[in-house]
Design a protein around this motif. Structure first.
Motif, PDB file in Angstrom:
ATOM      1  N   LEU A  25      59.854  68.302   3.913  1.00 54.30           N
ATOM      2  CA  LEU A  25      60.505  67.421   4.882  1.00 54.30           C
ATOM      3  C   LEU A  25      61.139  68.196   6.033  1.00 54.30           C
ATOM      4  O   LEU A  25      61.050  67.783   7.201  1.00 54.30           O
ATOM      5  N   GLY A  26      61.785  69.329   5.723  1.00 53.51           N
ATOM      6  CA  GLY A  26      62.442  70.112   6.758  1.00 53.51           C
ATOM      7  C   GLY A  26      61.529  70.499   7.916  1.00 53.51           C
ATOM      8  O   GLY A  26      61.859  70.256   9.086  1.00 53.51           O
ATOM      9  N   PRO A  27      60.370  71.100   7.632  1.00 51.46           N
ATOM     10  CA  PRO A  27      59.491  71.504   8.733  1.00 51.46           C
ATOM     11  C   PRO A  27      58.964  70.347   9.577  1.00 51.46           C
ATOM     12  O   PRO A  27      58.711  70.523  10.769  1.00 51.46           O
ATOM     13  N   ILE A  28      58.789  69.145   8.968  1.00 52.11           N
ATOM     14  CA  ILE A  28      58.169  68.069   9.748  1.00 52.11           C
ATOM     15  C   ILE A  28      59.182  67.124  10.401  1.00 52.11           C
ATOM     16  O   ILE A  28      58.789  66.241  11.147  1.00 52.11           O
ATOM     17  N   ILE A  29      60.494  67.316  10.146  1.00 50.70           N
ATOM     18  CA  ILE A  29      61.493  66.449  10.784  1.00 50.70           C
ATOM     19  C   ILE A  29      61.380  66.459  12.307  1.00 50.70           C
ATOM     20  O   ILE A  29      61.450  65.395  12.940  1.00 50.70           O
ATOM     21  N   PRO A  30      61.188  67.630  12.966  1.00 49.28           N
ATOM     22  CA  PRO A  30      61.042  67.576  14.430  1.00 49.28           C
ATOM     23  C   PRO A  30      59.870  66.712  14.880  1.00 49.28           C
ATOM     24  O   PRO A  30      59.989  65.952  15.850  1.00 49.28           O
ATOM     25  N   GLY A  41      70.984  61.548  14.516  1.00 51.95           N
ATOM     26  CA  GLY A  41      71.587  60.728  13.464  1.00 51.95           C
ATOM     27  C   GLY A  41      70.564  59.948  12.673  1.00 51.95           C
ATOM     28  O   GLY A  41      70.595  59.920  11.440  1.00 51.95           O
ATOM     29  N   TRP A  42      69.615  59.317  13.368  1.00 50.83           N
ATOM     30  CA  TRP A  42      68.574  58.554  12.673  1.00 50.83           C
ATOM     31  C   TRP A  42      67.649  59.484  11.895  1.00 50.83           C
ATOM     32  O   TRP A  42      67.204  59.154  10.787  1.00 50.83           O
ATOM     33  N   ALA A  43      67.353  60.658  12.447  1.00 56.14           N
ATOM     34  CA  ALA A  43      66.511  61.617  11.724  1.00 56.14           C
ATOM     35  C   ALA A  43      67.173  62.055  10.428  1.00 56.14           C
ATOM     36  O   ALA A  43      66.502  62.345   9.431  1.00 56.14           O
ATOM     37  N   GLY A  44      68.512  62.070  10.414  1.00 57.62           N
ATOM     38  CA  GLY A  44      69.223  62.440   9.199  1.00 57.62           C
ATOM     39  C   GLY A  44      69.025  61.477   8.048  1.00 57.62           C
ATOM     40  O   GLY A  44      69.257  61.822   6.884  1.00 57.62           O
ATOM     41  N   LYS A 179      49.458  63.858  13.768  1.00 60.79           N
ATOM     42  CA  LYS A 179      48.686  64.772  12.916  1.00 60.79           C
ATOM     43  C   LYS A 179      49.438  65.177  11.654  1.00 60.79           C
ATOM     44  O   LYS A 179      48.826  65.471  10.623  1.00 60.79           O
ATOM     45  N   TRP A 180      50.768  65.183  11.705  1.00 63.02           N
ATOM     46  CA  TRP A 180      51.571  65.565  10.547  1.00 63.02           C
ATOM     47  C   TRP A 180      51.429  64.576   9.385  1.00 63.02           C
ATOM     48  O   TRP A 180      51.784  64.899   8.243  1.00 63.02           O
ATOM     49  N   VAL A 181      50.916  63.366   9.659  1.00 63.76           N
ATOM     50  CA  VAL A 181      50.701  62.390   8.569  1.00 63.76           C
ATOM     51  C   VAL A 181      49.672  62.920   7.565  1.00 63.76           C
ATOM     52  O   VAL A 181      49.610  62.461   6.416  1.00 63.76           O
ATOM     53  N   THR A 250      67.040  73.473  10.522  1.00 61.22           N
ATOM     54  CA  THR A 250      66.771  74.754  11.186  1.00 61.22           C
ATOM     55  C   THR A 250      65.636  74.647  12.201  1.00 61.22           C
ATOM     56  O   THR A 250      65.737  75.134  13.332  1.00 61.22           O
ATOM     57  N   SER A 251      64.536  74.021  11.804  1.00 63.58           N
ATOM     58  CA  SER A 251      63.391  73.924  12.716  1.00 63.58           C
ATOM     59  C   SER A 251      63.757  73.144  13.971  1.00 63.58           C
ATOM     60  O   SER A 251      63.386  73.534  15.097  1.00 63.58           O
ATOM     61  N   LYS A 252      64.509  72.048  13.809  1.00 62.79           N
ATOM     62  CA  LYS A 252      64.961  71.269  14.969  1.00 62.79           C
ATOM     63  C   LYS A 252      65.914  72.092  15.828  1.00 62.79           C
ATOM     64  O   LYS A 252      65.857  72.048  17.071  1.00 62.79           O
TER      65      LYS A 252
END
Length: 417
Positions: A25-30, A41-44, A179-181, A250-252
């Motif tokens: 999840l961390g890498p694809i949040i951005p 906030g919504w991404a959280g 593409k991340w899907v 971190t990635s974001k």
């Protein structure tokens, strides 16, 4: 009981799958944030939806295992993971993402409850310590590899002029702007294969020990009335919150402040975060043979604080090293906090372990708080909230008074005896 090598290998692979699904999840949040135009906030709410399921499912899962046994719970867990992943893969919207992540999280929470007692019986009690370490190695390996798979899909889906069978198939399933899907199609396939495999496997009968059994009656009420239980519950809450707060943001952070591509260099940093966290576990095992666990906890927590501050306020070349280093220093926290907790309360260890596992919900709450603070201030200062969680973990090394201290040796020669 004689060791069942096939079952042990299957359980180790389950460790791999849990980590593979949990820590992508961390890498694809951005990418999710950009695709759905989400605020911080919504991404959280994305990690919140996943990890809050642990608070919901951990103790009920222990009850289900006792009533319906391990095989049925494993089948249900992977069926939920399949449904959740397929739901999102077919309908990639933000609302569906929240529902999907919660369903997948329920499945992962069930698996966590089942696999350790099953590993003890399948591999033999005399091999349990070794097999548990191997399980952590598989868990860490998946955390290291899953961001790389994400990077591979983003780089090749709808891009490669001469696609292989997998990429060609995904080209027909995944929208060009999402593409991340592809990652969630992979999850659905893996979960469905696990359902098929487990359906045909015969598992050994597991007789739960007292320290593996969850009692929701008197034991539960006794523990909830004990202040020490709450203090260590908060310790687990803060640890998982810290781990996921760093891994998910971190990635974001690197994208916002250093223009780092989240699909390549950002994913690589998260990959190394999990890789160093795994390596640190093994160093921690050695250090615990020489030093009191509270001193090791304090030393590593101070290292994590320094790494976090260096990553947040240093230049790019420092941040690329500091954030993975924070994973290294976080590596011993879970095992030490759990062992200090169990060694500080002399009764009802199975139920106590279940209560501690609900503390994994910290992985839901802390990233959500960081996202909300990020909208009010900015992400760099929002991530300073992690100083509070790390500060609490540091305090455990000061106030913890276990009934039994970890055994230590005086020299390397003693270690090899």
């Amino acid at each position: 009981m004689k060791s069942n090598t096939f079952i042990v290998i299957l359980i180790l692979f389950i460790f791999f799958v849990i980590s593979f699904l949990s820590n992508i999840l961390g890498p694809i949040i951005p990418d999710i944030s950009n695709s759905f135009s989400l605020s911080l906030g919504w991404a959280g709410f994305l990690p919140f939806a996943f990890f809050v399921s642990y608070a919901v499912a951990s103790i009920p899962s222990g009850i289900l295992v006792e009533k319906y046994r391990e095989k049925r719970v494993l089948l249900l867990a992977f069926a939920l993971a399949f449904i959740g992943a397929l739901l999102f893969a077919l309908n990639p919207t933000f609302t569906v993402a929240l529902v999907s992540l919660f369903i997948i999280g329920l499945g992962m929470a069930m698996l966590q409850v089942v696999i350790n007692p099953l590993l003890r019986v399948a591999g033999g009690e005399e091999n349990f310590a070794f097999n548990s370490v191997m399980g952590q190695l598989f868990f860490g390996g998946a955390s290291f590899l899953s961001p790389m798979l994400y990077s591979y899909f983003v780089a090749n889906v709808h891009t490669d002029p001469d696609p292989n069978f997998i990429i060609s198939t995904l080209n027909g399933l995944v929208p060009a702007d999402l593409k991340w899907v592809s990652v969630y199609w992979t999850f659905a396939i893996i979960a469905s294969l696990m359902v098929v495999i487990i359906w045909f496997v015969r598992f050994p009968e597991v007789v739960l020990k007292d320290d593996e059994r969850i009692d929701t009656g008197k034991a539960f009420s006794d523990l909830l009335g004990n202040k020490t239980v709450w203090l260590f519950f908060l310790g687990i809450f803060c640890y998982v919150g810290t781990e996921q707060g760093i891994a998910n943001w971190t990635s974001k952070f690197l994208q916002i402040y250093h223009n780092v591509d989240p699909a390549t260099q950002g994913a690589s940093v998260i990959s190394y975060f999990w890789g160093l966290l795994t390596i640190g576990c093994f160093l921690g095992l050695v250090l615990l043979k020489f030093f009191d666990s509270r001193r090791v906890l304090m030393m590593f927590t101070i290292g994590a604080i320094v790494s976090l501050l260096s990553g947040l306020f240093g230049p790019l070349n420092v941040a690329l090293v500091a954030f993975p280093a924070a994973g290294f220093f976080a590596s011993v926290m879970w095992s030490i906090v759990v062992s200090l907790a169990l060694n500080s309360v002399p009764y009802h260890h199975g139920t106590f372990s279940g209560i501690l596992c609900t503390g994994i919900a910290g992985g839901a709450v802390v990233p959500l708080i960081i996202g909300g603070l990020g909208d009010l201030f900015e992400l760099r200062f929002a991530m300073l909230f992690l100083l509070l969680t790390l500060g609490y973990i540091l305090s455990i090394g000061i106030w913890a008074k276990p009934l039994v201290n970890n055994a230590t040796v005086n020299s390397w020669k003693d270690l090899l005896k």
